[in-house]
Scaffold this active site. Sequence first.
Site, PDB file in Angstrom:
ATOM      1  N   SER A  53      13.777  -1.676 -25.828  1.00  0.00           N
ATOM      2  CA  SER A  53      14.928  -1.239 -25.037  1.00  0.00           C
ATOM      3  C   SER A  53      14.601  -1.445 -23.561  1.00  0.00           C
ATOM      4  CB  SER A  53      15.288   0.211 -25.364  1.00  0.00           C
ATOM      5  OG  SER A  53      16.550   0.543 -24.836  1.00  0.00           O
TER       6      SER A  53
ATOM      7  N   ASP B   1      21.705  -3.783 -34.201  1.00  0.00           N
ATOM      8  CA  ASP B   1      21.497  -2.936 -33.021  1.00  0.00           C
ATOM      9  C   ASP B   1      22.820  -2.340 -32.566  1.00  0.00           C
ATOM     10  OD1 ASP B   1      20.901  -1.872 -30.443  1.00  0.00           O
ATOM     11  OD2 ASP B   1      19.227  -3.258 -30.265  1.00  0.00           O
TER      12      ASP B   1
ATOM     13  N   HIS C 127      18.734  -0.030 -33.241  1.00  0.00           N
ATOM     14  CA  HIS C 127      18.100  -0.183 -31.935  1.00  0.00           C
ATOM     15  C   HIS C 127      16.654   0.313 -31.990  1.00  0.00           C
ATOM     16  CE1 HIS C 127      17.853  -0.803 -27.703  1.00  0.00           C
ATOM     17  NE2 HIS C 127      17.692   0.476 -27.416  1.00  0.00           N
TER      18      HIS C 127
END
Length: 530
Positions: free
Chosen positions: A189, A423, A462
């Site tokens: 991320s 995601d 994610h």
Amino acid sequence: MTHPGATPFSPARALAVLLLVGSTACLAQDAPAPDAAERFACDALKAVDLSEGTGARVRLAEVEILPAAGDQPELCRVNGFIEPQVGFEVRMPVKGWNNKLLVTGCSNLCGILQIEGMEDALARGYAAATTDMGHRTGDTSDARWAWNNPVLELDFGHRATHVATLAAKEIVASYYGDRPDYAYFRGCSTGGRQALVAAERYPDDFDGIIAGAPFNQSLSVPHMAWALAANSGPVGKPILTRKEFELLGKAALDACDAQDGEVDGVIGNPETCTFKPEALQCPATSDAEKSAPAHDCLTPAQVEAAMKIYAGPRTSKGQAWSSGGSPVGSEFTWEKSLLAPAGKVPFFQFVVGNWSRYLAFEPDLPAPVTPLTGAGGPQLPAVNFDAGPAQFAATTAVAGFRPDLARFRALGGRLLVYHGWSDESLMPAHTLDYWRDARQRMGGEEGLGEFARLFMVPGMLHCGGGPGAADIDYLTALERWVEADEAPASLLAHKVRNAVPTFVRQPRFPLAPGAVEYTRPVYPYPLAGP
């Protein structure tokens, strides 16, 4: 480096010996406790000047020994700050160091020291470090620190990771008497963004880098704004709700689940899936029926909203900002992203409002009067989709990454990039666009593949979790590539019970057999199989 079998010279340990000699001169008959020298060596780091090697003034706040606990060995912990206020922490095994350093990234907007991201490596003998990226808020979603503060934005953009890494290397060298043989970085991320920025801007910081689901503000934030606008009706009411998300998701799986040879509730490669939401449009015989909602089909307005979400941002002339938006197969995540829980705004709205108001522009927009989290928060700033991605990359301090990896390659670096096909936060298309650009710059697939590999993981959310097999030992794969020149031809993905994102807890490999439901190989993009 030291000669084989020699004891490395450590300033901290040398000082520890002097302190021990002085403290026991009158008590020669009493030998020191077995761990006394190690405690002195850790404490002696307080006297080491780290500023020259770091390139900025370093102030240590806490230096202590942490007792062994669980899978964590006994550790020397060093916590401190680098001017102006970059917080960092280094943890080093007292015994059994593997002569390697791992620096770990953070998530969202950082603001805390995410120690859990390094614990698996510490259990494997690594020394490890992390940083709060230049601000300490206690809340990774808090962006108020950035308002009209270009110095802190610069640290968040790229400097904090670099100086924290330099400080960590100095601390490791002082404590063990030798610099690490290998230095690695791992993040997902925002940590994925840190990884790619490090490869481009500071290519000599790391021998190997793992970049997961990298956040790209010039594409990621506009996609969120676009998806919100696409799903907003004339009076702000959502066009698509849970019922339509479920309908779209089921139809997508029916059309494409079996394409990879397995009917497992996961679309193996959304790029090859031919499902189109138009296939679900309700048959209509009158204007009234065209706009009437149904339980098993979509109205024209709902079809249009879905098409826009899949496509991603476009200009008024239809020019795409990127190669795609939300991938087919991710529909089960749209409720969290696009619909508001009671008393709050949708997740995408919170991120867009937070980033736009505090980080995206120069000068910053006016500070909000009401909090963004509540339903009564300020409206989103207008996004001019004809202006292109550059309007969301206007802040030079937090400039995104570019696929300029020539220096990293020249220095012998190795790069592993991964992204989940499902995601729910950051679009896989943006990582794919980065990869295609890098491939062109590096002379094609062969040139890029010499030092970098991308793995697209089916059914992964994610940074981990989701309906697919998502737990992968990236660190071991990178070690083999860097240290033994064994490039990963595939990675083994594990489907585990109660999987969580890696920024919540890194899995411990090898995984307990009872926790693994099944495994599947994942191949470097663009390969789908051996």
